[in-house]
Write a protein that holds these residues in place. Structure first.
Motif, PDB file in Angstrom:
ATOM      1  N   ILE A 248      -7.004  -3.969   7.154  1.00 46.54           N
ATOM      2  CA  ILE A 248      -7.621  -3.975   6.078  1.00 46.54           C
ATOM      3  C   ILE A 248      -7.310  -5.907   5.627  1.00 46.54           C
TER       4      ILE A 248
ATOM      5  N   TYR B 191      -4.423   2.924   8.291  1.00 49.00           N
ATOM      6  CA  TYR B 191      -5.687   2.749   7.716  1.00 49.00           C
ATOM      7  C   TYR B 191      -6.596   2.316   9.750  1.00 49.00           C
ATOM      8  N   TYR B 192      -7.617   1.797   9.954  1.00 47.95           N
ATOM      9  CA  TYR B 192      -8.135   0.734  10.601  1.00 47.95           C
ATOM     10  C   TYR B 192      -8.179  -0.373  10.709  1.00 47.95           C
TER      11      TYR B 192
ATOM     12  N   THR C  78       0.724  -0.991  -0.145  1.00 49.50           N
ATOM     13  CA  THR C  78      -0.188  -0.078  -0.251  1.00 49.50           C
ATOM     14  C   THR C  78       1.154   1.302  -0.038  1.00 49.50           C
TER      15      THR C  78
ATOM     16  N   THR D 181      -9.529  -1.670   2.299  1.00 51.36           N
ATOM     17  CA  THR D 181      -9.197  -1.213   2.820  1.00 51.36           C
ATOM     18  C   THR D 181     -10.144   0.395   2.126  1.00 51.36           C
ATOM     19  N   ASP D 182     -10.485   0.771   3.719  1.00 45.81           N
ATOM     20  CA  ASP D 182     -10.796   2.465   3.273  1.00 45.81           C
ATOM     21  C   ASP D 182     -10.404   3.104   4.550  1.00 45.81           C
ATOM     22  N   SER D 183     -10.483   4.537   4.556  1.00 47.82           N
ATOM     23  CA  SER D 183     -10.320   5.542   4.972  1.00 47.82           C
ATOM     24  C   SER D 183     -10.756   5.847   6.457  1.00 47.82           C
TER      25      SER D 183
ATOM     26  N   PHE E 107      -1.322   6.271   1.704  1.00 44.73           N
ATOM     27  CA  PHE E 107      -2.115   6.742   2.582  1.00 44.73           C
ATOM     28  C   PHE E 107      -1.074   7.954   3.583  1.00 44.73           C
TER      29      PHE E 107
END
Length: 131
Positions: free
Chosen positions: A34, A31-32, A24, A98-100, A27
Motif C-alpha cells: 500500500i 493486499y500485498y 481501508t 493499492t491494488d489487488s 478487501f
C-alpha cells in the motif's frame, strides 16, 4: 466493494507535522503493498511512500526521505503517513493507493513514477503548508 478513505490533512506552517490516516475496507484478502501518492500543484502526481506488507519494508521517494514515515495498524485496517518538518513544496492532495495484485514499492516511489497504474484510490486529503 473496496473503499479507501483518507483523513488528517490540514493547513500547517512550515516545519510542522501532520499524521495522515487511510482506512481501508472491503478487501477479502490482505493486499500485498500500500502506498501514499501526492498531487502537488503544477507537478505530476508522484508516489512518496510505500509499505510492502509481507516483509514490512518501507520505501520512500528521495524528496521525502527522513521526513515521511508510513506505517500500518492491521487490526484497525488503517495505514498512516507521518509527515514531519513540512515544507511549502509538500502542499498538495495526498492519496492512499493499492491494488489487488502485487506491485513493486521500489517502482512506485522512483523518480517519474505516478502510481497511476494501481487500481484502488481514495479521494485524497489536502495538505497546505505555509511559509
Amino acid at each position: 466493494q473496496v473503499q479507501i478513505v483518507e483523513s488528517g490533512g490540514g493547513s500547517v506552517q512550515s516545519g510542522g507535522s501532520l499524521r495522515l490516516s487511510c482506512v481501508t475496507s472491503g478487501f477479502s484478502y490482505d493486499y500485498y503493498a500500500i502506498a501514499w501518492a501526492r498531487q502537488v500543484p503544477g507537478k505530476q502526481r508522484e508516489g512518496v511512500a510505500c509499505l510492502s506488507v509481507g516483509d514490512k519494508k518501507t520505501y520512500y521517494a528521495d524528496s521525502v526521505k527522513g521526513r515521511f514515515a508510513i506505517s500500518r495498524d492491521k487490526d484497525k485496517n488503517t495505514v498512516f503517513l507521518q509527515i514531519d518538518d513540512l515544507m511549502p513544496e509538500d502542499t498538495g492532495i495526498y492519496y492512499c493507493v493499492t491494488d489487488s495484485s502485487p506491485f513493486p514499492c521500489q517502482v512506485v516511489v522512483s523518480p517519474g513514477s505516478n502510481a497511476n497504474g494501481l487500481r484502488y484510490w481514495g479521494k485524497g486529503t489536502p495538505v497546505t503548508v505555509s511559509s
